[in-house]
Scaffold this motif. Structure first.
Motif, short mmCIF file in Angstrom:
data_model
loop_
_atom_site.label_atom_id
_atom_site.label_comp_id
_atom_site.label_asym_id
_atom_site.label_seq_id
_atom_site.Cartn_x
_atom_site.Cartn_y
_atom_site.Cartn_z
N CYS A 298 -8.15 1.83 5.09
CA CYS A 298 -7.95 2.62 3.86
C CYS A 298 -7.17 1.79 2.86
CB CYS A 298 -7.16 3.88 4.15
SG CYS A 298 -7.83 4.84 5.48
N ALA A 457 0.89 -2.03 6.14
CA ALA A 457 2.10 -1.23 5.92
C ALA A 457 2.86 -1.04 7.23
CB ALA A 457 1.71 0.13 5.35
N PHE A 463 3.62 6.79 4.69
CA PHE A 463 2.30 6.25 4.37
C PHE A 463 1.45 7.33 3.72
CE2 PHE A 463 -2.10 5.29 5.04
CZ PHE A 463 -2.18 3.91 4.92
#
Ligand code: UN1
Length: 507
Positions: A298, A457, A463
């Motif tokens: 993503c 990340a 997130f």
């Protein structure tokens, strides 16, 4: 190799698709099978029996019964169970990482890295189990105590996507469980085996502690199941990872019953390379963000904006990086890019390439599907104008659009022109530009990085993304609050009752 791998994870060739505990795996065979394929070869790995409505009801009932017990277990004790899950994940890190890599197609380093992310989440959740803090506020009245406490919600459902078959479950499930909820997982049907392996690990640990029904699994490829979950009042929170299109439907159904949801939907992440940035320092970050996981994160970088004075130089340096990338079997650690997940993903890649060319895009590197078994495509670099339609679409493939700008202000405008808002990055040595990018008039995304790429990340931060990415937050920071209900308590311990806002009510 596959058989040995499945065996090391306690998986047999045929697995039932639902479990709520060590001794309960569904016996349902009538709903048919889901085949799990190896995307590197297109060959089946195993078949899994799908769940039926009876299994669904059973899982809900078990999760409800388990919740009534689990919510009373002190949070630090719940943390002990999560700690044991973290230890078991350490034990199976390599085997589970290999299974993720085999079934999903990401490189073995990334497969093992994904399990590491689960372990990190377990550690985080254990710490959290002693830090589910509520605030105490000064009351405006004498002898009153005003405070907030956090309680679990009930059943939390976690719907995950194929691209992170196990880590995204951990972001949600381990936090939700430490908060006192019970969790029902609906994984992507494309990565059912990894989910079954994780469920086995949870079952074993929970059994050792004398619990069942805290973590349950439902394997199905019926979209109706997710719709039913979204409409089911017994599910307090639905955490959904998937496309914006599917997320909209889920969101509507949950909102209709005033339920809670966490949405982690599509993205179309951008990065800006500031004027005069040392390109040799940043291009490996660009390449990793754009083609890691074969562009199926993503957080994958899809739009790169380079200052006009560096544009051609940047292209000249990126092309050789793209040409030397090793594509192939993800279990061979020499290969950095594995296959796409399936045939339809390859078709979407090819369609986007055609549209990009028709819109005047120039393919600088890649652009083709590989002509051998499996779903491999070449990481692709396209020189294109930012106003072409395809630049605004998320294609889940390793396609990077490289575009130019004149002023930093323009770069931010172009960057923020996306309807999505997950991850973003700026490469710069200019402190003022870095701060600008991170300010309210800078990046409009949930994640904004300086001098690192858009993907990768850490779990310690929250997130999630803005705009059509859905607004949800998962994993670290105070994301745990979404899995709990806040209760404001006022306690009066004096002798003469007083009313708030100075009201006098003499009776
Ligand atoms: C995703 O992109 O779907 O930042 C999740 C990363 C991972 C998680 C990404 N820690 O790339």
């Amino acid at each position: 190799m596959t058989a040995a791998l499945l065996k090391s994870l306690n998986l047999s060739k045929k697995n039932a698709g639902a479990s709520t505990g060590m001794h309960w795996w569904s016996k349902t065979k009538k709903s048919g099978e889901i085949i799990s394929y190896n995307p590197s070869t297109g060959q089946p790995i195993a078949a899994i029996y799908k769940i039926n409505q009876v299994d669904y009801e059973y899982a809900i009932k078990e999760a409800r019964v388990a919740f009534v017990k689990w919510r009373d277990v002190p949070a630090p004790k719940r943390g002990e169970v999560i700690h044991a899950i973290g230890m078991a994940l350490r034990q199976y890190k390599r085997a589970l990482g290999r299974l993720v890599s085999l079934e999903m197609g990401k490189s073995i380093q990334e497969g093992v890295g994904e399990v590491q992310e689960m372990i990190d989440m377990a550690d985080f959740a254990v710490g959290l189990s002693r830090m589910l803090y509520g605030k105490t506020m000064p009351s405006e009245r004498i002898d009153h105590r005003l405070c907030e406490v956090w309680h679990p919600l009930g059943i939390v459902s976690v719907v995950t996507a194929f691209n992170f078959p196990v880590a995204v479950w951990a972001w949600n499930a381990l936090i939700a469980a430490v908060c006192g909820n019970t969790v029902i997982w609906k994984p992507s049907p494309k990565t059912s085996l990894a989910a079954i392996a994780v469920q086995h690990i949870c079952n074993r640990v929970c059994h050792q502690f004398g619990y069942r029904g805290i973590f349950s699994l439902l394997v199905s490829d019926e979209t109706e199941l997710v719709k039913n979950m979204a409409s089911d009042n017994r599910i307090a929170l639905l955490s959904f990872t998937g496309s914006t299109e599917a997320g909209r439907i889920v969101n509507e159904l949950v909102a209709k019953r005033l339920g809670k949801s966490i949405l982690e939907l599509s993205g179309n992440n951008g990065a800006i390379i500031d004027k005069g940035t040392d390109l040799s320092r940043v291009l490996s970050a660009v390449a990793f963000s754009a083609m890691g996981t074969a562009g199926q994160r993503c957080t994958t970088l899809r739009r790169l904006f380079v200052h006009e004075s560096d544009y051609e130089k940047c292209i000249d340096k990126l092309i050789p990086i793209y040409k030397q990338i090793k594509i192939g079997d993800p279990l061979n650690k020499k290969n950095l890019v594995g296959p796409l997940i399936d045939k339809s993903a390859v078709a979407a890649f090819e369609k986007t390439i055609v549209i990009a060319k028709q819109s005047g895009g120039k393919i600088l590197s890649g652009g083709k599907a590989l002509k051998h078994p499996g779903y491999f495509v070449e990481p692709t670099l396209i020189k294109i104008n930012h106003d072409c339609d395809c630049v605004q679409q998320e294609t889940f493939a390793p396609i990077l659009y490289i575009m130019t700008y004149q002023t930093f202000e323009e770069a931010i405008l172009l960057h923020n022109a996306s309807c999505y808002g997950l991850s973003s990055a700026l490469f710069t040595n200019d402190l003022a530009h870095a701060e600008w990018f991170l300010s309210a008039r800078g990046s409009d995304c949930g994640i904004a990085n300086i001098n690192i790429g858009t993907s990768g990340a850490e779990i310690g931060g929250a997130f999630g993304g803005e705009k059509s990415t859905g607004g949800g937050r998962e994993a670290g920071s105070d994301a745990w609050k979404a899995y709990m209900r806040r209760q404001t308590n006022t306690v009066y311990w004096g002798q003469t009752l007083t009313f708030a806002q100075g009201v006098k009510f003499a009776v």
